[in-house]
Design a protein around this motif. Structure first.
Motif, PDB file in Angstrom:
ATOM      1  N   ASN A   8      -3.203   3.819   0.251  1.00  0.00           N
ATOM      2  CA  ASN A   8      -2.976   4.920   1.188  1.00  0.00           C
ATOM      3  C   ASN A   8      -2.302   6.076   0.467  1.00  0.00           C
ATOM      4  O   ASN A   8      -1.613   5.888  -0.523  1.00  0.00           O
ATOM      5  CB  ASN A   8      -2.096   4.457   2.350  1.00  0.00           C
ATOM      6  N   ALA A  25       2.139   4.266  -1.040  1.00  0.00           N
ATOM      7  CA  ALA A  25       0.715   3.984  -0.804  1.00  0.00           C
ATOM      8  C   ALA A  25       0.481   2.653  -0.103  1.00  0.00           C
ATOM      9  O   ALA A  25      -0.613   2.391   0.385  1.00  0.00           O
ATOM     10  CB  ALA A  25      -0.056   4.024  -2.119  1.00  0.00           C
ATOM     11  N   SER A  58       1.981   2.056   5.983  1.00  0.00           N
ATOM     12  CA  SER A  58       0.998   2.602   6.919  1.00  0.00           C
ATOM     13  C   SER A  58       1.209   4.110   7.013  1.00  0.00           C
ATOM     14  O   SER A  58       2.271   4.629   6.652  1.00  0.00           O
ATOM     15  CB  SER A  58       1.170   1.971   8.302  1.00  0.00           C
ATOM     16  N   PHE A  59       0.215   4.790   7.505  1.00  0.00           N
ATOM     17  CA  PHE A  59       0.294   6.238   7.693  1.00  0.00           C
ATOM     18  C   PHE A  59       1.508   6.591   8.562  1.00  0.00           C
ATOM     19  O   PHE A  59       2.266   7.506   8.253  1.00  0.00           O
ATOM     20  CB  PHE A  59      -1.011   6.721   8.341  1.00  0.00           C
TER      21      PHE A  59
END
Length: 113
Positions: free
Chosen positions: A62, A80, A83-84
């Motif tokens: 991510n 990364a 989670s967003f």
């Protein structure tokens, strides 16, 4: 890593530059500064920071930039790997923008009085 380089190129250069450096000396900080100017020219600088460690290998898919190398000890993950939603709640950008939000609320309260 140079003009027209990719994130992978920059990450590889960072890893090469830090090769042999022990983890306790690989501390890092990401910082965002937001400037707000009033119509009268008064400037407020608001910042947000996040502290971490540059790992010696990439982890996670991510994000972008140095996210796969920037390890957050409290979460035991790189940016990364978060989670967003997790990343956006603790990021240096989120922290700076939270301060912007608080300043705007303050200013609106002053105007309302």
């Amino acid at each position: 890593a140079g003009e027209d380089c990719s994130y992978d190129d920059s990450n590889q250069k960072l890893l090469e530059e830090l090769e042999g450096v022990p983890e306790e000396k690989r501390t890092a900080k990401l910082r965002t500064v937001v400037a707000i100017s009033s119509p009268e020219g008064e400037i407020s600088l608001l910042d947000g920071k996040i502290f971490g460690i540059i790992k010696n290998h990439k982890a996670g898919n991510n994000g972008f930039g140095y996210d796969s190398l920037f390890y957050i000890p409290e979460y035991r993950k790189t940016l990364a790997e978060l989670s967003f939603e997790e990343k956006n709640s603790i990021s240096h950008r989120a922290r700076a923008l939270q301060k912007v939000k608080e300043l705007i609320k303050e200013l609106l309260n002053l105007i309302g009085k």
